[in-house]
Write a protein that holds these residues in place. Structure first.
Motif, PDB file in Angstrom:
ATOM      1  N   ARG A 291       1.334  10.664  -0.826  1.00  0.00           N
ATOM      2  CA  ARG A 291       1.359   9.478  -1.677  1.00  0.00           C
ATOM      3  C   ARG A 291       2.175   9.696  -2.943  1.00  0.00           C
ATOM      4  NH1 ARG A 291      -0.617   5.287  -0.241  1.00  0.00           N
ATOM      5  NH2 ARG A 291      -0.203   4.415  -2.308  1.00  0.00           N
ATOM      6  N   LYS A 292       2.760  10.903  -3.039  1.00  0.00           N
ATOM      7  CA  LYS A 292       3.498  11.235  -4.265  1.00  0.00           C
ATOM      8  C   LYS A 292       4.997  11.026  -4.031  1.00  0.00           C
ATOM      9  CE  LYS A 292       3.516  15.176  -7.451  1.00  0.00           C
ATOM     10  NZ  LYS A 292       3.899  14.361  -8.613  1.00  0.00           N
ATOM     11  N   VAL A 293       5.664  10.401  -5.005  1.00  0.00           N
ATOM     12  CA  VAL A 293       7.122  10.263  -4.940  1.00  0.00           C
ATOM     13  C   VAL A 293       7.708  11.150  -6.026  1.00  0.00           C
ATOM     14  CG1 VAL A 293       9.060   8.690  -5.197  1.00  0.00           C
ATOM     15  CG2 VAL A 293       6.945   7.891  -4.110  1.00  0.00           C
ATOM     16  N   VAL A 294       8.594  12.052  -5.620  1.00  0.00           N
ATOM     17  CA  VAL A 294       9.240  12.952  -6.587  1.00  0.00           C
ATOM     18  C   VAL A 294      10.723  12.587  -6.646  1.00  0.00           C
ATOM     19  CG1 VAL A 294       9.784  15.354  -7.122  1.00  0.00           C
ATOM     20  CG2 VAL A 294       7.612  14.793  -5.994  1.00  0.00           C
ATOM     21  N   ILE A 295      11.170  12.098  -7.802  1.00  0.00           N
ATOM     22  CA  ILE A 295      12.601  11.806  -7.970  1.00  0.00           C
ATOM     23  C   ILE A 295      13.233  13.035  -8.596  1.00  0.00           C
ATOM     24  CG2 ILE A 295      14.302  10.273  -9.047  1.00  0.00           C
ATOM     25  CD1 ILE A 295      12.181   8.093  -9.111  1.00  0.00           C
ATOM     26  N   GLN A 296      14.291  13.558  -7.941  1.00  0.00           N
ATOM     27  CA  GLN A 296      14.886  14.806  -8.439  1.00  0.00           C
ATOM     28  C   GLN A 296      15.449  14.600  -9.850  1.00  0.00           C
ATOM     29  OE1 GLN A 296      15.223  14.300  -5.048  1.00  0.00           O
ATOM     30  NE2 GLN A 296      14.561  16.276  -4.200  1.00  0.00           N
TER      31      GLN A 296
ATOM     32  N   ARG B 227      11.981  12.648  -3.016  1.00  0.00           N
ATOM     33  CA  ARG B 227      11.185  13.105  -1.859  1.00  0.00           C
ATOM     34  C   ARG B 227       9.877  12.337  -1.886  1.00  0.00           C
ATOM     35  NH1 ARG B 227      11.809  17.688  -4.382  1.00  0.00           N
ATOM     36  NH2 ARG B 227       9.565  18.085  -4.645  1.00  0.00           N
ATOM     37  N   ILE B 228       9.341  12.014  -0.714  1.00  0.00           N
ATOM     38  CA  ILE B 228       8.008  11.405  -0.642  1.00  0.00           C
ATOM     39  C   ILE B 228       7.087  12.444  -0.022  1.00  0.00           C
ATOM     40  CG2 ILE B 228       6.616   9.499   0.248  1.00  0.00           C
ATOM     41  CD1 ILE B 228       9.141   7.829   0.529  1.00  0.00           C
ATOM     42  N   GLU B 229       6.087  12.880  -0.799  1.00  0.00           N
ATOM     43  CA  GLU B 229       5.143  13.887  -0.296  1.00  0.00           C
ATOM     44  C   GLU B 229       3.751  13.264  -0.238  1.00  0.00           C
ATOM     45  OE1 GLU B 229       7.694  17.486  -2.448  1.00  0.00           O
ATOM     46  OE2 GLU B 229       5.792  16.792  -3.317  1.00  0.00           O
TER      47      GLU B 229
ATOM     48  N   THR C 181       0.819  -1.232   0.000  1.00  0.00           N
ATOM     49  CA  THR C 181       0.000   0.000   0.000  1.00  0.00           C
ATOM     50  C   THR C 181       0.845   1.271   0.000  1.00  0.00           C
ATOM     51  OG1 THR C 181       0.006  -0.119   2.406  1.00  0.00           O
ATOM     52  CG2 THR C 181      -1.931  -1.051   1.275  1.00  0.00           C
ATOM     53  N   GLY C 182       2.137   1.182  -0.047  1.00  0.00           N
ATOM     54  CA  GLY C 182       2.983   2.378   0.060  1.00  0.00           C
ATOM     55  C   GLY C 182       2.960   3.224  -1.210  1.00  0.00           C
ATOM     56  N   PRO C 183       3.531   4.429  -1.139  1.00  0.00           N
ATOM     57  CA  PRO C 183       3.540   5.356  -2.285  1.00  0.00           C
ATOM     58  C   PRO C 183       4.177   4.747  -3.524  1.00  0.00           C
ATOM     59  CG  PRO C 183       4.325   6.469  -0.307  1.00  0.00           C
ATOM     60  CD  PRO C 183       4.220   5.008   0.032  1.00  0.00           C
ATOM     61  N   ILE C 184       3.486   4.883  -4.651  1.00  0.00           N
ATOM     62  CA  ILE C 184       3.938   4.261  -5.905  1.00  0.00           C
ATOM     63  C   ILE C 184       5.038   5.108  -6.556  1.00  0.00           C
ATOM     64  CG2 ILE C 184       3.219   3.670  -8.279  1.00  0.00           C
ATOM     65  CD1 ILE C 184       0.466   2.885  -7.094  1.00  0.00           C
ATOM     66  N   ILE C 185       6.096   4.442  -6.977  1.00  0.00           N
ATOM     67  CA  ILE C 185       7.204   5.135  -7.651  1.00  0.00           C
ATOM     68  C   ILE C 185       7.058   5.008  -9.162  1.00  0.00           C
ATOM     69  CG2 ILE C 185       9.722   5.319  -7.872  1.00  0.00           C
ATOM     70  CD1 ILE C 185       9.911   3.710  -5.211  1.00  0.00           C
ATOM     71  N   ALA C 186       6.762   3.804  -9.633  1.00  0.00           N
ATOM     72  CA  ALA C 186       6.628   3.564 -11.085  1.00  0.00           C
ATOM     73  C   ALA C 186       5.786   2.315 -11.321  1.00  0.00           C
ATOM     74  CB  ALA C 186       8.006   3.371 -11.709  1.00  0.00           C
ATOM     75  N   GLN C 187       5.162   2.261 -12.513  1.00  0.00           N
ATOM     76  CA  GLN C 187       4.391   1.077 -12.882  1.00  0.00           C
ATOM     77  C   GLN C 187       4.654   0.741 -14.341  1.00  0.00           C
ATOM     78  OE1 GLN C 187       0.350   2.485 -11.408  1.00  0.00           O
ATOM     79  NE2 GLN C 187       0.517   0.601 -10.172  1.00  0.00           N
ATOM     80  N   GLY C 188       4.496  -0.540 -14.670  1.00  0.00           N
ATOM     81  CA  GLY C 188       4.629  -0.969 -16.058  1.00  0.00           C
ATOM     82  C   GLY C 188       3.427  -1.834 -16.416  1.00  0.00           C
ATOM     83  N   VAL C 189       2.929  -1.696 -17.644  1.00  0.00           N
ATOM     84  CA  VAL C 189       1.711  -2.401 -18.059  1.00  0.00           C
ATOM     85  C   VAL C 189       2.057  -3.623 -18.908  1.00  0.00           C
ATOM     86  CG1 VAL C 189      -0.437  -2.184 -19.375  1.00  0.00           C
ATOM     87  CG2 VAL C 189       0.400  -0.254 -18.009  1.00  0.00           C
TER      88      VAL C 189
END
Ligand code: GRF
Length: 202
Positions: free
Chosen positions: A197-202, A193-195, A148-156
């Motif tokens: 549920r949002k993950v921001v990769i610099q 940064r994790i904000e 259930t943690g914040p999603i970084i990336a997904q692939g279909v």
């Protein structure tokens, strides 16, 4: 950056990270695997680590008098390597409060379904049984829930009529390995940064 990778099975995601580092360099990739841990012995994932000359450790729940004692042991075993990031690559145990207190926010998991759909230990089987037309994989930070943690990336990944669980899982893993290698490298090199549920990769 120092990575500890946790496995429970064949370790092909671990292997993909090791290959990516070997094909470029620790400096170029931004991270090195310093140790590999597992919740059981005698798995291919540990053999892959040993072939790569890496330290390994095993923390089996049955060897401890309680789940909490296991969680403490796992936390200490991982902590001994002073990782910057911990990557669960097919690690099939839910970690406890102590582990999350120590590594939460820098503990990444890969799941073979498009979360929040089909969480848990049978994501591929559940998507197939449900009749999903597309599924895939999710790389996310681990929180105190299950997948259930914040999603970084997904692939279909398309589901094919003739798919059975293993065929679909193999096709998902082709996408998953590439996604995990790419995400771990970017996070290691650029920071994040994790904000909420949002993950921001610099
Ligand atoms: C991966 O698909 C992972 O998402 C799931 O189990 C598989 C592990 O594969 N939890 P491997 O051990 O990395 O080959």
């Amino acid at each position: 950056k120092r990575l500890v990778v946790l496995v429970s099975g064949s370790g092909t995601n671990l292997q993909a990270i090791l290959d990516a580092i070997a094909e470029t360099s620790v400096a170029a990739y931004g991270a090195e695997v310093v140790a590999v841990g597992a919740d059981r012995d005698g798995i291919e994932g540990l053999a892959r680590a040993e072939r790569a000359g890496l330290p390994t450790f095993v923390c089996q729940v049955k060897d401890y008098e309680s789940r909490q004692a296991w969680d403490t042991a796992l936390t200490e075993a991982v902590g001994a390597y002073e990782p910057d990031l911990v990557v669960s690559a097919g690690f099939m145990k839910i970690v406890g409060k102590e582990f999350l207190a120590r590594f939460g926010g820098r503990f990444i998991n890969t799941h073979p379904a498009l979360l929040p759909s089909f969480p848990g230990a049978h994501g591929v089987r559940d998507a197939l049984a449900y009749g999903a037309k597309v599924t895939g994989c999710t790389v996310h930070f681990v929180d105190d829930g299950v997948d259930t943690g914040p999603i970084i990336a997904q692939g279909v990944v398309e589901v094919r009529d003739e798919d059975d669980e293993s065929a679909l899982h193999e096709r998902i893993k082709e996408v998953e390995r590439r996604l995990l290698v790419e995400v771990v490298g970017r996070i290691a090199r650029n920071g994040y940064r994790i904000e909420g549920r949002k993950v921001v990769i610099q």
